[in-house]
Motif scaffolding. Sequence first.
Motif, PDB file in Angstrom:
ATOM      1  N   ARG A 114     -10.886   5.029   4.573  1.00 55.70           N
ATOM      2  CA  ARG A 114     -10.004   5.349   3.436  1.00 55.70           C
ATOM      3  C   ARG A 114      -9.714   4.149   2.535  1.00 55.70           C
ATOM      4  O   ARG A 114      -9.906   4.249   1.323  1.00 55.70           O
ATOM      5  N   PRO A 115      -9.274   3.010   3.095  1.00 49.72           N
ATOM      6  CA  PRO A 115      -9.027   1.878   2.185  1.00 49.72           C
ATOM      7  C   PRO A 115     -10.300   1.402   1.481  1.00 49.72           C
ATOM      8  O   PRO A 115     -10.261   0.979   0.332  1.00 49.72           O
ATOM      9  N   VAL A 116     -11.441   1.516   2.186  1.00 46.83           N
ATOM     10  CA  VAL A 116     -12.708   1.099   1.599  1.00 46.83           C
ATOM     11  C   VAL A 116     -13.069   1.992   0.404  1.00 46.83           C
ATOM     12  O   VAL A 116     -13.636   1.543  -0.587  1.00 46.83           O
ATOM     13  N   THR A 117     -12.692   3.269   0.502  1.00 47.76           N
ATOM     14  CA  THR A 117     -12.952   4.191  -0.611  1.00 47.76           C
ATOM     15  C   THR A 117     -12.180   3.774  -1.857  1.00 47.76           C
ATOM     16  O   THR A 117     -12.684   3.887  -2.978  1.00 47.76           O
ATOM     17  N   VAL A 118     -10.964   3.285  -1.653  1.00 49.16           N
ATOM     18  CA  VAL A 118     -10.179   2.781  -2.792  1.00 49.16           C
ATOM     19  C   VAL A 118     -10.929   1.609  -3.440  1.00 49.16           C
ATOM     20  O   VAL A 118     -11.054   1.530  -4.670  1.00 49.16           O
ATOM     21  N   GLY A 119     -11.489   0.712  -2.604  1.00 42.81           N
ATOM     22  CA  GLY A 119     -12.283  -0.407  -3.117  1.00 42.81           C
ATOM     23  C   GLY A 119     -13.528   0.069  -3.846  1.00 42.81           C
ATOM     24  O   GLY A 119     -13.935  -0.495  -4.857  1.00 42.81           O
ATOM     25  N   VAL A 121     -13.889   2.912  -5.513  1.00 43.70           N
ATOM     26  CA  VAL A 121     -13.524   3.427  -6.838  1.00 43.70           C
ATOM     27  C   VAL A 121     -13.222   2.262  -7.777  1.00 43.70           C
ATOM     28  O   VAL A 121     -13.593   2.280  -8.955  1.00 43.70           O
TER      29      VAL A 121
ATOM     30  N   GLU B  53      -4.342  12.422   0.931  1.00 43.75           N
ATOM     31  CA  GLU B  53      -5.239  11.839   1.919  1.00 43.75           C
ATOM     32  C   GLU B  53      -6.592  12.571   1.926  1.00 43.75           C
ATOM     33  O   GLU B  53      -7.636  11.961   2.049  1.00 43.75           O
ATOM     34  N   ILE B  56      -9.142  11.477  -0.659  1.00 45.07           N
ATOM     35  CA  ILE B  56      -9.823  10.226  -0.305  1.00 45.07           C
ATOM     36  C   ILE B  56     -10.940  10.501   0.697  1.00 45.07           C
ATOM     37  O   ILE B  56     -12.042   9.975   0.575  1.00 45.07           O
ATOM     38  N   VAL B 137      -7.286   4.279  -9.057  1.00 46.14           N
ATOM     39  CA  VAL B 137      -7.218   3.324  -7.945  1.00 46.14           C
ATOM     40  C   VAL B 137      -5.761   3.174  -7.490  1.00 46.14           C
ATOM     41  O   VAL B 137      -5.470   3.173  -6.286  1.00 46.14           O
ATOM     42  N   MET B 138      -4.841   3.113  -8.457  1.00 47.16           N
ATOM     43  CA  MET B 138      -3.422   3.001  -8.097  1.00 47.16           C
ATOM     44  C   MET B 138      -2.952   4.244  -7.338  1.00 47.16           C
ATOM     45  O   MET B 138      -2.248   4.148  -6.330  1.00 47.16           O
ATOM     46  N   LYS B 139      -3.351   5.430  -7.832  1.00 45.75           N
ATOM     47  CA  LYS B 139      -2.933   6.682  -7.189  1.00 45.75           C
ATOM     48  C   LYS B 139      -3.514   6.820  -5.785  1.00 45.75           C
ATOM     49  O   LYS B 139      -2.825   7.229  -4.854  1.00 45.75           O
ATOM     50  N   LEU B 140      -4.822   6.503  -5.645  1.00 45.24           N
ATOM     51  CA  LEU B 140      -5.465   6.641  -4.345  1.00 45.24           C
ATOM     52  C   LEU B 140      -4.933   5.601  -3.372  1.00 45.24           C
ATOM     53  O   LEU B 140      -4.798   5.863  -2.174  1.00 45.24           O
ATOM     54  N   GLY B 141      -4.638   4.406  -3.893  1.00 43.36           N
ATOM     55  CA  GLY B 141      -4.220   3.311  -3.032  1.00 43.36           C
ATOM     56  C   GLY B 141      -2.843   3.513  -2.429  1.00 43.36           C
ATOM     57  O   GLY B 141      -2.580   3.110  -1.304  1.00 43.36           O
ATOM     58  N   VAL B 144      -2.614   5.038   0.992  1.00 44.99           N
ATOM     59  CA  VAL B 144      -3.587   4.499   1.952  1.00 44.99           C
ATOM     60  C   VAL B 144      -3.288   3.062   2.356  1.00 44.99           C
ATOM     61  O   VAL B 144      -3.424   2.685   3.515  1.00 44.99           O
ATOM     62  N   LEU B 145      -2.883   2.236   1.390  1.00 44.15           N
ATOM     63  CA  LEU B 145      -2.720   0.809   1.665  1.00 44.15           C
ATOM     64  C   LEU B 145      -1.348   0.564   2.282  1.00 44.15           C
ATOM     65  O   LEU B 145      -0.396   0.189   1.604  1.00 44.15           O
ATOM     66  N   LYS B 146      -1.281   0.806   3.612  1.00 44.29           N
ATOM     67  CA  LYS B 146       0.005   0.774   4.295  1.00 44.29           C
ATOM     68  C   LYS B 146       0.241  -0.505   5.076  1.00 44.29           C
ATOM     69  O   LYS B 146       1.342  -0.787   5.479  1.00 44.29           O
ATOM     70  N   PHE B 149      -4.129  -4.711   7.265  1.00 41.87           N
ATOM     71  CA  PHE B 149      -5.474  -4.269   7.648  1.00 41.87           C
ATOM     72  C   PHE B 149      -6.108  -3.455   6.521  1.00 41.87           C
ATOM     73  O   PHE B 149      -7.253  -3.680   6.134  1.00 41.87           O
ATOM     74  N   HIS B 150      -5.343  -2.511   5.969  1.00 40.08           N
ATOM     75  CA  HIS B 150      -5.886  -1.645   4.912  1.00 40.08           C
ATOM     76  C   HIS B 150      -6.184  -2.435   3.637  1.00 40.08           C
ATOM     77  O   HIS B 150      -7.188  -2.197   2.978  1.00 40.08           O
ATOM     78  N   MET B 153      -9.383  -4.439   4.123  1.00 41.55           N
ATOM     79  CA  MET B 153     -10.549  -3.557   4.059  1.00 41.55           C
ATOM     80  C   MET B 153     -10.880  -3.220   2.605  1.00 41.55           C
ATOM     81  O   MET B 153     -12.037  -3.212   2.198  1.00 41.55           O
ATOM     82  N   MET B 154      -9.849  -2.910   1.815  1.00 37.85           N
ATOM     83  CA  MET B 154     -10.064  -2.522   0.415  1.00 37.85           C
ATOM     84  C   MET B 154     -10.686  -3.663  -0.363  1.00 37.85           C
ATOM     85  O   MET B 154     -11.680  -3.486  -1.082  1.00 37.85           O
TER      86      MET B 154
END
Lengths: 194, 199
Positions: A114-119, A121, B53, B56, B137-141, B144-146, B149-150, B153-154
């Motif tokens: 999921r976080p990788v998907t944000v990256g 986009v 969620e 995504i 990106v702001m909406k999806l993030g 998810v970015l909690k 670690f997240h 990864m991003m």
Amino acid sequence: MKILLLFWVFFKIGLFGFGGGLAMLPLMYQSIQQFGLMEQAEFSNLLALSQVTPGPIAVNAATYVGLNYAGFGGAVSATIGVMLPAFIIMLIVSRMLDKYKTNRIVQGAFEGIRPVTVGLVASAMIFVSQGVLVKGSLISMSMFTGGMDYYNPIAILIMVVTVVLMLAVKARPIIVMLAMAGVGALLSGTGLMT
Amino acid sequence: MSMGGQNNNRARVCLRLFWEFLKLGLFTIGGGMAMIPQMQRIAVEDNKWLTDEEVIDCIAVSQSLPGIVAINMATYIGRKMAGFPGALCATVGVGLPSFVIICIAVLLLDNLSDNPWIVGAFAGVKAAICGLLIVTVMKLGKPVLKSPFHWIMMIAALAAIAFARVNAVWVILAAALAGILWSYITGAKSHKEDGRDRQ
């Protein structure tokens, strides 16, 4: 026969192409060469047209090649051929995902994905912006050394206005895109933006 | 609910899927990724087909499978909402505008990419899509970015794809492995939370 050949060639392109439209074009070029579906000079028209017209790039390209090689029937068979693999594979995979949704490994995998998907986009924004917001590649030394000529100020302004409209007014993406198409057409048609 | 009512409802959902994906195919330039802002809007905010969620997950799965990303997304959402007919309606909807427009463009407008008005309109749309992607990106993030670690990864994914030009498929596979490892490392903790959720 021509129509069957188109279907088969584009089915394979749809099956083996990862990463969508732009990433599939090289594979498409090889297949077109291999089967002599199109003149080499015609391929640059295909590249231009399939990227500036709306819709999935690979579908645009398939319709164009099919139409060129075997008329309307060819366009239909190439288009169905290129769309079919994604359709079938996704039907199977989403069915499996439904089944294993609660599996701990699957859940763990998605926690990483999921976080990788944000990256992903975010990187799409960088790719789309190339040749639009800046002349050439966005990530290069020209960012610092290119001077004002490197940037396209009107396009950057359109981008900023879009962000503001979306966040402040919660405008609909389609309305924003139509409005900016009008702005772009006016500026370019009257010679203010090149 | 009677069988007739269910069929009726399903037909309505199919029609809606076809219409929304037709608009998606008609109004986005630049392929699958450029469709994400509008898809997020119609699937999450307008029709409540997917949660924050789920959209995504839809993007992630669509990116990691072979084939056209837009078709993958249409099939995923269509099937989820109305089974096979829904998948078919959404897929045909998203592909149809391309087909019709290319046919018209080839027959009528031989010099489409020479006309400054048309070129300008496309440039305007592409610039707008850059802005739309930033907002997306702001909406999806947000959901998810909690944790650190997240975030790591991003940022690592962005660096790998945009700077090092690594194929997205490898990035997603690596992320899946990292996620599995991470869930085992933090396993005890999240297990407790799971238990609390169920009560």
